[in-house]
Design a protein around this motif. Structure first.
Motif, PDB file in Angstrom:
ATOM      1  N   PHE A 150      11.382 -21.521  34.925  1.00  0.00           N
ATOM      2  CA  PHE A 150      10.428 -22.629  34.976  1.00  0.00           C
ATOM      3  C   PHE A 150       9.260 -22.440  34.017  1.00  0.00           C
ATOM      4  CE2 PHE A 150       6.549 -24.504  36.760  1.00  0.00           C
ATOM      5  CZ  PHE A 150       6.902 -25.837  36.704  1.00  0.00           C
ATOM      6  N   LYS A 151       8.694 -21.239  34.003  1.00  0.00           N
ATOM      7  CA  LYS A 151       7.474 -20.973  33.232  1.00  0.00           C
ATOM      8  C   LYS A 151       7.792 -20.670  31.757  1.00  0.00           C
ATOM      9  CE  LYS A 151       4.166 -17.287  33.015  1.00  0.00           C
ATOM     10  NZ  LYS A 151       3.827 -15.993  33.548  1.00  0.00           N
ATOM     11  N   PRO A 152       7.122 -21.347  30.824  1.00  0.00           N
ATOM     12  CA  PRO A 152       7.330 -21.040  29.399  1.00  0.00           C
ATOM     13  C   PRO A 152       6.790 -19.647  29.044  1.00  0.00           C
ATOM     14  CG  PRO A 152       6.141 -23.117  29.670  1.00  0.00           C
ATOM     15  CD  PRO A 152       6.206 -22.461  31.017  1.00  0.00           C
ATOM     16  N   TYR A 153       7.314 -19.097  27.967  1.00  0.00           N
ATOM     17  CA  TYR A 153       6.889 -17.790  27.473  1.00  0.00           C
ATOM     18  C   TYR A 153       6.095 -18.001  26.188  1.00  0.00           C
ATOM     19  CZ  TYR A 153      10.346 -15.845  30.653  1.00  0.00           C
ATOM     20  OH  TYR A 153      11.071 -15.507  31.768  1.00  0.00           O
ATOM     21  N   PRO A 154       4.783 -17.708  26.183  1.00  0.00           N
ATOM     22  CA  PRO A 154       3.997 -17.862  24.962  1.00  0.00           C
ATOM     23  C   PRO A 154       3.957 -16.581  24.138  1.00  0.00           C
ATOM     24  CG  PRO A 154       2.536 -17.497  26.824  1.00  0.00           C
ATOM     25  CD  PRO A 154       3.943 -17.484  27.365  1.00  0.00           C
ATOM     26  N   GLY A 155       4.086 -16.728  22.830  1.00  0.00           N
ATOM     27  CA  GLY A 155       3.895 -15.605  21.925  1.00  0.00           C
ATOM     28  C   GLY A 155       5.138 -15.204  21.157  1.00  0.00           C
TER      29      GLY A 155
END
Length: 131
Positions: free
Chosen positions: A32-37
């Motif tokens: 569900f949660k996006p991964y930033p970076g």
């Protein structure tokens, strides 16, 4: 052929990472949660290259301004045939700043979730700069 596709098909991890913006956001088909970076996105892509078998891009779709690109693919994961699409958005410098993956059918998405879950400790270590 798009440079991202070339890098993936050549399994060139360095070229792949070089195409990512530092602030890229990766949206997974199974989390569900996006991964930033850049570090975590590059590590996830390396993990995907380890779990996908018989991976092939079958179609490229591009926005005329060149900032949006879709790459349709097929592969096998855990014995399940998977069909998916990589949706890429490019910043003004030409780096990927948004990367979204969608896959089908559900049974293949579940196999992908299981396979990537088994990779995730390694992915986290790679993203943190550890081997």
């Amino acid at each position: 052929m798009h440079p991202f596709r070339k890098a993936v098909e050549a399994r060139d991890e360095e070229a792949l990472a070089a195409l990512l913006a530092e602030d890229v956001v990766f949206t997974s088909p199974v989390v569900f949660k996006p991964y930033p970076g850049k570090a975590i996105t590059a590590a996830i892509l390396r993990g995907a290259m380890r779990v996908f078998e018989d991976f092939a891009y079958v179609r490229e779709i591009a926005n005329p301004d060149g900032r949006d690109h879709a790459l349709v693919f097929t592969a096998t994961v855990g014995g399940k045939q998977i069909q998916g699409c990589d949706f890429l958005h490019f910043d003004e410098a030409g780096k990927i700043d948004e990367f979204t993956v969608m896959v089908r059918p559900l049974s293949a998405a579940q196999a992908l979730a299981e396979a990537m879950g088994a990779q995730f400790d390694r992915i986290a270590r790679e993203a943190a700069g550890q081997s």
